[in-house]
Structures are given as C-alpha cells and as structure tokens.
Design a protein around this motif. Structure first.
Motif, short mmCIF file in Angstrom:
data_model
loop_
_atom_site.label_atom_id
_atom_site.label_comp_id
_atom_site.label_asym_id
_atom_site.label_seq_id
_atom_site.Cartn_x
_atom_site.Cartn_y
_atom_site.Cartn_z
N GLN A 1 0.82 -1.21 0.00
CA GLN A 1 0.00 0.00 0.00
C GLN A 1 0.86 1.26 0.00
O GLN A 1 0.53 2.24 -0.67
CB GLN A 1 -0.94 0.00 1.20
N ASP A 2 1.95 1.25 0.75
CA ASP A 2 2.86 2.40 0.75
C ASP A 2 3.46 2.63 -0.64
O ASP A 2 3.55 3.77 -1.11
CB ASP A 2 3.98 2.22 1.78
N ASP A 3 3.88 1.54 -1.28
CA ASP A 3 4.44 1.66 -2.63
C ASP A 3 3.40 2.19 -3.61
O ASP A 3 3.71 3.02 -4.47
CB ASP A 3 4.96 0.31 -3.12
N SER A 4 2.16 1.73 -3.47
CA SER A 4 1.09 2.21 -4.35
C SER A 4 0.84 3.69 -4.14
O SER A 4 0.68 4.45 -5.11
CB SER A 4 -0.18 1.40 -4.08
N ARG A 5 0.82 4.12 -2.87
CA ARG A 5 0.62 5.54 -2.56
C ARG A 5 1.76 6.39 -3.11
O ARG A 5 1.55 7.46 -3.69
CB ARG A 5 0.50 5.71 -1.05
N ILE A 6 2.99 5.91 -2.97
CA ILE A 6 4.16 6.64 -3.48
C ILE A 6 4.10 6.74 -5.00
O ILE A 6 4.39 7.80 -5.57
CB ILE A 6 5.46 5.96 -3.01
N GLU B 1 3.11 10.00 -9.88
CA GLU B 1 2.40 10.29 -11.12
C GLU B 1 1.89 11.74 -11.13
O GLU B 1 1.97 12.43 -12.15
CB GLU B 1 1.22 9.33 -11.31
N VAL B 2 1.36 12.18 -9.99
CA VAL B 2 0.87 13.56 -9.90
C VAL B 2 2.04 14.54 -10.07
O VAL B 2 1.94 15.53 -10.79
CB VAL B 2 0.15 13.78 -8.55
N ASP B 3 3.16 14.26 -9.40
CA ASP B 3 4.33 15.13 -9.52
C ASP B 3 4.86 15.15 -10.95
O ASP B 3 5.24 16.21 -11.46
CB ASP B 3 5.43 14.68 -8.57
N ALA B 4 4.89 13.98 -11.59
CA ALA B 4 5.37 13.93 -12.97
C ALA B 4 4.44 14.71 -13.89
O ALA B 4 4.89 15.42 -14.81
CB ALA B 4 5.48 12.48 -13.43
N ALA B 5 3.14 14.60 -13.65
CA ALA B 5 2.19 15.36 -14.47
C ALA B 5 2.34 16.86 -14.23
O ALA B 5 2.26 17.66 -15.17
CB ALA B 5 0.76 14.92 -14.15
N LEU B 6 2.59 17.26 -12.98
CA LEU B 6 2.78 18.67 -12.67
C LEU B 6 4.05 19.21 -13.32
O LEU B 6 4.05 20.31 -13.90
CB LEU B 6 2.83 18.86 -11.16
#
Length: 153
Positions: free
Chosen positions: A100-105, A110-115
């Motif tokens: 779950q931690d890996d999934s959250r990271i 993905e959000v940071d890469a999109a930003l």
C-alpha cells in the motif's frame, strides 16, 4: 475335537500361550549349550531385523485455569504449531502495508510527474475538480477544457 475353523476365546488363547511358554522353557533347560547359543543368536538377529511397530497412544488433554486446552506436553512442535501461523500472519500484514505504501508513493509520483511536465497546472491542486481531472486523464478532451477554465481564473 475342535476344527481349525473354530476360534479360541481370549482366555483360552492366554492359557494356551502360557502352557506353551512353560513347556518351551522346560525344554530349553535340557538343551546343550551350543544349541542354546545358536538359538539366542537367531533370536537376536530376528529382533534386529524386525520392523518397528507403530503404536498409537492418546495424550490426555486438560483444561487449564486460563481456559485453554493443554495436553500436558510443552514440546517444540506444540509451540511451533501456533507460532508458525502467527508469523505468517504478521509477515503478510507487513507485506500488505508495504504494498500500500508503494502504491501511494507511485500515485504521488504520477501527480508530480504530471505537474512537472505541464500536464497539470499548479492551480489545479486548489481546484475541487482535480480528482475528476486525474481520473479522466490529462490527454482527454474534458481535461483540456478543465485546464483552460483553471488557467482563466
């Protein structure tokens, strides 16, 4: 006269066995020493070759004051019987938490890469429809209109 098909009762079989053992013991006393030695050697050889017989025994089980069942033996296998499933459960929970931690990271990455790739404007973080934007994807048509509306604010 009894036939071979007739069966002896348990008491009769015990009596016959005792009588036979007594006769054999008396006869063994009168045997020469050489024959006794050979018979003894043959008996020892037969006993060494004999297969071991499995004997099933019931262990007594007592209830302890704590309400758990106790068989009276605290061997290694008894302890391992409850420690092994507990260890598997603990390691399973650790693995699930790690996954779950890996999934959250990965989601945050993905959000940071999109930003950073300008697919998501910085003002989108304050927009209430940001989650809908992420679910639709940055390349969809609704994403372009959402980006335009965010930039026009």
């Amino acid at each position: 006269m009894k036939h071979f098909d007739d069966q002896l009762t348990e008491t009769q079989a015990d009596q016959f066995g005792r009588a036979s053992a007594a006769l054999l013991s008396q006869g063994a006393q009168s045997l020469p020493a050489g024959i006794k030695d050979r018979l003894h050697a043959a008996r020892m050889k037969a006993l060494s070759v004999r297969k071991t017989e499995k004997v099933f025994a019931h262990k007594p089980v007592f209830a302890s004051t704590a309400g758990s069942w106790n068989s009276g033996s605290n061997g290694m296998w008894d302890t391992l019987g409850w420690v092994a499933p507990l260890a598997v459960l603990v390691f399973g929970l650790i693995a699930i938490a790690q996954w779950q931690d890996d999934s959250r990271i990965n989601d945050i990455a993905e959000v940071d890469a999109a930003l950073l790739s300008d697919d998501v404007p910085p003002d989108a973080y304050a927009d209430s429809g940001f989650l809908a934007f992420l679910k639709n994807g940055p390349l969809s048509d609704s994403g372009d209109s959402a980006t335009d509306s965010v930039q026009s604010k």
